[in-house]
Design an enzyme around this catalytic site. Sequence first.
Site, PDB file in Angstrom:
ATOM      1  N   ASP A  34       0.811  -1.218   0.000  1.00 46.14           N
ATOM      2  CA  ASP A  34       0.000   0.000   0.000  1.00 46.14           C
ATOM      3  C   ASP A  34       0.847   1.272   0.000  1.00 46.14           C
ATOM      4  O   ASP A  34       0.308   2.371   0.016  1.00 46.14           O
ATOM      5  CB  ASP A  34      -0.981   0.009   1.191  1.00 46.14           C
ATOM      6  N   GLU A  36       3.277   2.080   2.311  1.00 45.39           N
ATOM      7  CA  GLU A  36       3.924   2.394   3.581  1.00 45.39           C
ATOM      8  C   GLU A  36       5.315   1.755   3.620  1.00 45.39           C
ATOM      9  O   GLU A  36       5.551   0.721   3.019  1.00 45.39           O
ATOM     10  CB  GLU A  36       3.066   1.910   4.758  1.00 45.39           C
ATOM     11  N   HIS A 125      22.113  25.226   3.555  1.00 43.14           N
ATOM     12  CA  HIS A 125      22.056  26.473   2.774  1.00 43.14           C
ATOM     13  C   HIS A 125      22.130  27.703   3.682  1.00 43.14           C
ATOM     14  O   HIS A 125      22.780  28.690   3.345  1.00 43.14           O
ATOM     15  CB  HIS A 125      20.784  26.498   1.930  1.00 43.14           C
ATOM     16  N   LYS A 186      25.943  40.572 -11.279  1.00 39.30           N
ATOM     17  CA  LYS A 186      24.945  40.645 -12.343  1.00 39.30           C
ATOM     18  C   LYS A 186      24.577  42.112 -12.543  1.00 39.30           C
ATOM     19  O   LYS A 186      24.245  42.808 -11.577  1.00 39.30           O
ATOM     20  CB  LYS A 186      23.710  39.846 -11.908  1.00 39.30           C
ATOM     21  N   ARG A 188      22.158  44.748 -14.951  1.00 36.10           N
ATOM     22  CA  ARG A 188      21.157  44.861 -16.011  1.00 36.10           C
ATOM     23  C   ARG A 188      21.615  45.963 -16.952  1.00 36.10           C
ATOM     24  O   ARG A 188      21.742  47.117 -16.551  1.00 36.10           O
ATOM     25  CB  ARG A 188      19.783  45.157 -15.401  1.00 36.10           C
ATOM     26  N   ASP A 212      29.290  26.491  -5.814  1.00 35.24           N
ATOM     27  CA  ASP A 212      28.158  26.913  -4.984  1.00 35.24           C
ATOM     28  C   ASP A 212      27.770  25.747  -4.073  1.00 35.24           C
ATOM     29  O   ASP A 212      28.243  24.621  -4.253  1.00 35.24           O
ATOM     30  CB  ASP A 212      26.979  27.307  -5.896  1.00 35.24           C
ATOM     31  N   THR A 217      17.808  24.869 -10.316  1.00 34.36           N
ATOM     32  CA  THR A 217      17.342  24.962 -11.706  1.00 34.36           C
ATOM     33  C   THR A 217      18.509  25.219 -12.650  1.00 34.36           C
ATOM     34  O   THR A 217      18.420  24.934 -13.838  1.00 34.36           O
ATOM     35  CB  THR A 217      16.326  26.107 -11.870  1.00 34.36           C
ATOM     36  N   THR A 220      20.571  30.682 -13.711  1.00 33.40           N
ATOM     37  CA  THR A 220      21.525  31.787 -13.635  1.00 33.40           C
ATOM     38  C   THR A 220      22.941  31.290 -13.910  1.00 33.40           C
ATOM     39  O   THR A 220      23.727  31.945 -14.593  1.00 33.40           O
ATOM     40  CB  THR A 220      21.472  32.447 -12.247  1.00 33.40           C
TER      41      THR A 220
END
Lengths: 285, 285
Positions: A34, A36, A125, A186, A188, A212, A217, A220
């Site tokens: 099931d 578990e 982190h 960074k 802009r 890092d 994801t 960057t």
Amino acid sequence: MIIIPGSNSQDLAFRVAKLTNSKLARVESKRFPDGEIYVRVHDDVKDEDVVIIQTQNRQNDGIIETILLCDALRDEGANSITVVAPYLAYARQDKKFNPGEPISIRALAKIYSDICDKLITINPHETHIERFFEIPFIYGDAVPKLAEYVKDKLNNPIALAPDKGAIEFAKTAAEILNCEYDYLEKTRISPTEIQIAPKNLDAEGRDVLIVDDIISTGGTMATAIKLLKEQGAKKIIAACVHPVLIGDALNKLYAGGADEVVGTDTFLSEVSKVSVDDVIAKLLR
Amino acid sequence: MIIIPGSNSQDLAFRVAKLTNSKLARVESKRFPDGEIYVRVHDDVKDEDVVIIQTQNRQNDGIIETILLCDALRDEGANSITVVAPYLAYARQDKKFNPGEPISIRALAKIYSDICDKLITINPHETHIERFFEIPFIYGDAVPKLAEYVKDKLNNPIALAPDKGAIEFAKTAAEILNCEYDYLEKTRISPTEIQIAPKNLDAEGRDVLIVDDIISTGGTMATAIKLLKEQGAKKIIAACVHPVLIGDALNKLYAGGADEVVGTDTFLSEVSKVSVDDVIAKLLR
């Protein structure tokens, strides 16, 4: 000391047991039909100091299995229980970003504080989460191991952190690589365009290590790699402790121009090439 | 009273809120891309008595989401937190069957006792698990609702429990069906053959309700249905509170000759046709 392997860290547990000259327990782990979890520790742990090694890359299942293991070990009379969670799930939900949200790591820290005597993790982190624990909260740093891994692969390198907040990782790596370090800034430059470059150094003609604690994801970082190549960087290695690498993150990094991506075995991935075994072993001694 | 829907019980929570004239909260629930759960309660719960309704059919995820919701609700100043887990995961791991095993429900009961003020469930498989809880542990009985559901579908029925231990379920149903009840007795008649028949009654020419708290693999019940048909039973309905129905269980029951299988909405399945909404509402009043 007896090492208790969680089902997520069977190989890591084996290696930590060897490094610490400890007994590796036989732990039976399976699913009931099931869904578990069933676990059973087949060794006698009475009056023993036991160490569960269970990284939490399958987050909820890893947490529940750890809770069940602690129940069994306590009941069998273990003298002390240390939980080693090299990747600690929910550690990034460490504050209330909006009303009505939990502080997830606080909720879990309370549980760990009840079920075990010490928690060990690798590069959390945010280290301030320590305050949620009512037991010793100890963490190791796997960045030196990443630096050792890349040392012979890079010529005349610079070590870069992806942002100012991560500068310590670049500094740690630079000490081992015996090189300069910096962080990426960074800027802009138009509504649709950003520039990413080392704050003080020049990447032209240099090999680059970007390091890092975690790559999720990879968005960057992939952009940074692309722009560093345009700035004349030669070989680029992207290294992280926790290669969470959601979805197509790894492909993004390679498509951006990375020559290698490397992470540790705190999180199961295609690039988990560096083991934190000795980092953990040292913390257990 | 404010009803807080867990992601497993959004419809049930809506109906319980209506039945109890309570406010239904807006709870945002999603997954982070790495698999961790995100929840946020969008209503003000300060000084309110809140009721989380979250059945645990996705066991580990349901448990972790409940833990996170309790953290958020406590932090937002809820006056009291009741957790309604219509299906309570790990309730069948209620004793140590072998050394080195956890008593899983004990481990979880300890957590619930810390994070909420009351736990409500429906037909726990063993009621002795109450002793693991340091908070009120309250349970409702959904068997009457199953009996009401089948009442007009059966003529001259008998109500049968699948074994002696479940006789109370048959008795409860028989009171509503105004019929006789019995339990099924299993006899080994040769090394390869078993007989299953009502202990005292005769199924011949009768409609039959078989009722239990839970159907998991459905193996024994499927055999019982087949043999009851051979004994001349007419229509057979298999009813259970928790339709866990692992794998091909439902097919086994129909292939064995069941005319209908029915369960409640404590566990998501194709046959979760009866709601425990009013059983829960009654316990909340």
